[in-house]
Design a protein around this motif. Sequence first.
Motif, PDB file in Angstrom:
ATOM      1  N   LEU A  80       0.432  -0.385  -0.536  1.00 43.86           N
ATOM      2  CA  LEU A  80      -0.287  -0.346  -0.232  1.00 43.86           C
ATOM      3  C   LEU A  80       0.573   0.709   0.040  1.00 43.86           C
ATOM      4  CD1 LEU A  80      -2.878  -1.103   2.523  1.00 43.86           C
ATOM      5  CD2 LEU A  80      -3.213  -0.690   0.006  1.00 43.86           C
ATOM      6  N   PRO A  81       0.502   2.308  -0.690  1.00 45.40           N
ATOM      7  CA  PRO A  81       1.256   3.119  -0.676  1.00 45.40           C
ATOM      8  C   PRO A  81       1.946   4.147   0.717  1.00 45.40           C
ATOM      9  CG  PRO A  81      -0.696   3.459  -1.500  1.00 45.40           C
ATOM     10  CD  PRO A  81      -0.955   2.542  -1.089  1.00 45.40           C
ATOM     11  N   ASP A  82       1.210   3.016   1.716  1.00 41.05           N
ATOM     12  CA  ASP A  82       1.618   4.157   2.952  1.00 41.05           C
ATOM     13  C   ASP A  82       3.148   3.392   3.108  1.00 41.05           C
ATOM     14  OD1 ASP A  82       0.536   1.706   4.246  1.00 41.05           O
ATOM     15  OD2 ASP A  82      -0.948   2.923   5.403  1.00 41.05           O
ATOM     16  N   ARG A  84       2.105  -0.184   3.758  1.00 41.13           N
ATOM     17  CA  ARG A  84       1.754  -1.973   4.505  1.00 41.13           C
ATOM     18  C   ARG A  84       2.331  -2.566   3.562  1.00 41.13           C
ATOM     19  NH1 ARG A  84      -4.375  -0.109   6.619  1.00 41.13           N
ATOM     20  NH2 ARG A  84      -3.361   1.746   4.810  1.00 41.13           N
TER      21      ARG A  84
ATOM     22  N   GLU B 164     -11.208   1.762   5.503  1.00 42.49           N
ATOM     23  CA  GLU B 164     -10.582   2.170   4.135  1.00 42.49           C
ATOM     24  C   GLU B 164     -11.647   0.836   3.285  1.00 42.49           C
ATOM     25  OE1 GLU B 164      -6.098   2.727   5.079  1.00 42.49           O
ATOM     26  OE2 GLU B 164      -6.775   0.921   6.058  1.00 42.49           O
ATOM     27  N   GLY B 238      -6.976   3.886   0.849  1.00 41.66           N
ATOM     28  CA  GLY B 238      -6.240   4.123   0.758  1.00 41.66           C
ATOM     29  C   GLY B 238      -4.703   3.617  -0.272  1.00 41.66           C
ATOM     30  N   ASP B 239      -5.605   3.004  -1.397  1.00 45.16           N
ATOM     31  CA  ASP B 239      -4.872   2.620  -2.475  1.00 45.16           C
ATOM     32  C   ASP B 239      -4.506   4.209  -3.706  1.00 45.16           C
ATOM     33  OD1 ASP B 239      -6.838  -0.007  -2.895  1.00 45.16           O
ATOM     34  OD2 ASP B 239      -7.802   2.251  -3.244  1.00 45.16           O
ATOM     35  N   ASN B 240      -3.567   4.240  -3.445  1.00 44.72           N
ATOM     36  CA  ASN B 240      -3.227   5.176  -4.402  1.00 44.72           C
ATOM     37  C   ASN B 240      -3.328   6.926  -3.683  1.00 44.72           C
ATOM     38  OD1 ASN B 240      -2.374   3.349  -6.216  1.00 44.72           O
ATOM     39  ND2 ASN B 240      -4.513   3.963  -7.735  1.00 44.72           N
TER      40      ASN B 240
END
Lengths: 240, 240
Positions: A80-82, A84, B164, B238-240
């Motif tokens: 995931l971008p963060d 995870r 999310e 959460g994605d991108n």
Amino acid sequence: MTTALASKQLPLRMKASFPIAVVAKAKAPSPASADKQATGLDELGTAHVVPRGKTVAEEGTPAEYVFKIVSGAFRVVRLLPDGRRSVIDFLLPGDYFGLAENGTYSHSLEVISDASFIRYPKGQLRHLLDSDPRASRRFFNLMCEQLSAAQGRLLMLSRKSAVERIASFILAMADRSQRKNGAIKLPMNRADVADYLGLTIETVSRTLSQLRADKVIELPTACQIVLRDRDRLAAISGDN
Amino acid sequence: MTTALASKQLPLRMKASFPIAVVAKAKAPSPASADKQATGLDELGTAHVVPRGKTVAEEGTPAEYVFKIVSGAFRVVRLLPDGRRSVIDFLLPGDYFGLAENGTYSHSLEVISDASFIRYPKGQLRHLLDSDPRASRRFFNLMCEQLSAAQGRLLMLSRKSAVERIASFILAMADRSQRKNGAIKLPMNRADVADYLGLTIETVSRTLSQLRADKVIELPTACQIVLRDRDRLAAISGDN
DNA sequence: CGGCGCCTTGAATAATATCAACGATAGTGG
DNA sequence: CCACTATCGTTGATATTATTCAAGGCGCCG
């Protein structure tokens, strides 16, 4: 988050002693038609040897190749971008990577234990699939298996508790993985298992300890598991 | 558990007024060779209309057919022995069911809202795939998409929080689902959403309420969602 | 032998599930 | 057409599970 960042980049001491290397180059490419091989694919690929920790294909880069695992173990990873991390799958000899990847890879392919693979240019594979019904059928069946496996994991991740996931995982690895005098040998570390099962490192560790305390398994070393009571493990796993 | 048992069998008042019925029988079967159709498949199937609540294919029974959704909505369901339920996927017009099912169905296919589908004998489909490269390629690509979708959901179930998941779900449905004057129309109930996202009914409800309180969405009715701040929803997802 | 990862364990916290009650809605029958 | 009732959805209080934070131990490799 901790898990993800901790395991994002394994600081393996990667001496240059074990670089990616083309080990065997196949014969001249043939206009995939009159094949006698199982799939008619083998001569299209090149063999490679890779050291633990190497990223063989990277999420977000152009998906130019399909990989067939020959030896060792790999993890298929998505972030995931963060930061995870999710381990989508573990790959062992005979498994494929990249069949369904379109345009750019949506996963990274990372080496867990020193390994080797054969790499096929995607375009040529596509061509083979179009021209050879046998190969086409074979790979279609492979896709079916992969999809079934993924769906099984969806059930697990959406509805199973930590112990159930661990139990299922051990049983699955018992079938797929190497043995070392009776013990299942896990090629991956706790972080990989955690990210595969949607848990934290600590929960994985605690749950394994608990199964050991309950005399369902033994843990000779951190990466070896002995089944002491397979039936009970199966009962705990929840399916059937 | 509550969720599962509650939604295991929808006691819909199924008057006999709306039975499964063959609506259109295709022309004589042709020795799938010289096809002009998109897939050369259409003439192999029979069309059917089914009422909400009907189980079209049942987990554990012989997998004799492949289904193509024409109208309405379906859920693909898998159960754990103790009754816990997972909704593996929602199917909308154009989607297929049963391509990867081997031997016996590992999922049930259940009608969410009055629907229709075309049903193909699996043997004939297999034959078509072997003999028609165009069809073969088409279905191979379908399998790739399904696998990618499943893998995306693996990431979601293993690493995303409740908000999310809900945000991702709403955005996905916004693309796939019907609209009713600006509002996304959800064909499924809360239990279905919960079992799809690996949450409980209560958590789904609470989370939606919270998103409404935060003015990210509106909920004109329980099954309608208006996007009030799509960007924020995307950020939350959460994605991108 | 020493140091660095990795694994384990404990204690506190946070997230989600569970239990319970109430409210809304839609389909049914009067 | 309206009232009734079953089902579904919402909300609150509490319980449980897994995560987070923290510390220490083990083992492996140099």
